[in-house]
Write a protein that holds these residues in place. Sequence first.
Motif, PDB file in Angstrom:
ATOM      1  N   GLY A  12     -23.673  77.806  35.330  1.00  0.00           N
ATOM      2  CA  GLY A  12     -24.126  77.208  36.575  1.00  0.00           C
ATOM      3  C   GLY A  12     -25.286  76.250  36.378  1.00  0.00           C
ATOM      4  O   GLY A  12     -25.874  76.187  35.285  1.00  0.00           O
ATOM      5  N   VAL A  13     -25.583  75.532  37.423  1.00  0.00           N
ATOM      6  CA  VAL A  13     -26.722  74.621  37.424  1.00  0.00           C
ATOM      7  C   VAL A  13     -27.554  74.885  38.670  1.00  0.00           C
ATOM      8  O   VAL A  13     -27.000  75.156  39.734  1.00  0.00           O
ATOM      9  N   ASN A  14     -28.869  74.843  38.538  1.00  0.00           N
ATOM     10  CA  ASN A  14     -29.777  75.085  39.648  1.00  0.00           C
ATOM     11  C   ASN A  14     -30.778  73.942  39.794  1.00  0.00           C
ATOM     12  O   ASN A  14     -31.203  73.330  38.813  1.00  0.00           O
ATOM     13  N   TYR A  15     -31.164  73.702  41.051  1.00  0.00           N
ATOM     14  CA  TYR A  15     -32.229  72.746  41.355  1.00  0.00           C
ATOM     15  C   TYR A  15     -33.354  73.515  42.041  1.00  0.00           C
ATOM     16  O   TYR A  15     -33.137  74.160  43.063  1.00  0.00           O
ATOM     17  N   ARG A  16     -34.565  73.458  41.502  1.00  0.00           N
ATOM     18  CA  ARG A  16     -35.717  74.110  42.097  1.00  0.00           C
ATOM     19  C   ARG A  16     -36.485  73.124  42.969  1.00  0.00           C
ATOM     20  O   ARG A  16     -36.786  72.009  42.550  1.00  0.00           O
ATOM     21  N   TRP A  32     -41.316  79.156  36.686  1.00  0.00           N
ATOM     22  CA  TRP A  32     -40.058  79.503  37.348  1.00  0.00           C
ATOM     23  C   TRP A  32     -40.247  79.806  38.828  1.00  0.00           C
ATOM     24  O   TRP A  32     -39.269  80.010  39.555  1.00  0.00           O
ATOM     25  N   THR A  33     -41.487  79.865  39.311  1.00  0.00           N
ATOM     26  CA  THR A  33     -41.743  80.215  40.706  1.00  0.00           C
ATOM     27  C   THR A  33     -41.180  79.160  41.659  1.00  0.00           C
ATOM     28  O   THR A  33     -41.362  77.956  41.450  1.00  0.00           O
ATOM     29  N   GLY A  34     -40.500  79.635  42.719  1.00  0.00           N
ATOM     30  CA  GLY A  34     -40.020  78.718  43.747  1.00  0.00           C
ATOM     31  C   GLY A  34     -38.590  79.009  44.183  1.00  0.00           C
ATOM     32  O   GLY A  34     -37.888  79.838  43.600  1.00  0.00           O
ATOM     33  N   PHE A  35     -38.187  78.332  45.244  1.00  0.00           N
ATOM     34  CA  PHE A  35     -36.817  78.429  45.743  1.00  0.00           C
ATOM     35  C   PHE A  35     -35.900  77.517  44.928  1.00  0.00           C
ATOM     36  O   PHE A  35     -36.325  76.466  44.427  1.00  0.00           O
ATOM     37  N   TYR A  36     -34.643  77.912  44.827  1.00  0.00           N
ATOM     38  CA  TYR A  36     -33.666  77.093  44.102  1.00  0.00           C
ATOM     39  C   TYR A  36     -32.284  77.275  44.728  1.00  0.00           C
ATOM     40  O   TYR A  36     -32.011  78.238  45.454  1.00  0.00           O
TER      41      TYR A  36
END
Length: 243
Positions: free
Chosen positions: A238-242, A16-20
């Motif tokens: 919601g939807v996320n893009y990492r 899960w590490t990182g910007f999104y």
Amino acid sequence: MQPTEPVSPSISAFSWTGFYAGANIGGTWADYKNRLYTPGGGFPFFITRDARAISAAGTGSSNSSGVIGGLQAGYNYQWNSWVFGVEADISATSLDTSRRNRFTTPGAGAGTHSISEQTPWLATVRPRVGYSFGQIMLYATGGLAIVQAKVKETTSIPVGISQSGPDLFSQSDVIAGWTAGGGVEYAFDNHWSIKAEYLYVGLNYSDISQAKSPFFGNNTLIPYRHSFDDHINIARVGVNYRF
């Protein structure tokens, strides 16, 4: 000897590490409570019994429900199965409510009080703490809420004691409050995930407006106090893009 097939990246190695960044949409419902205080005690204010009648008519609650949708962005850091992060979002809402009450002052006659409240947009900045089960993360969150609050109140003083017209109060302010909630997020590949979450937002604020005295025309101002206690619930997906 057969050649070894190349090993493709697996979702089992997901982190899960990182910007999104992403988008969300959902439903929202709110309870708006307001209190009107009209000073009494006689000159230069209303007599006590009339002040109480006007204050009671201007005190109450109303409900609203609607749609909310917007954008979010954040950063996660995973340590073993724990995920720590921070998220910010901003959303537009359709929350809009109004009500109108009639009242009778013991000494003067009938009057009316009307109020309308809107929440055009809402933003939050929240730390998140989650626990990862691989592709699934459960999380709790809470922090700062920033809301645009638009309020308009009109108190029509009974004609029998007023020669100066109604008390008009209108404001459109950005109010700070708090929020708390939680949710679940599922990663269906190494970049994309979907989530469902619930947030509760609490706001409390007040202001003072001035109205012309019903006793002495334009010569005296009456300090009405208007206070508001708003509770907003949000359920959204919601939807996320990492990256």
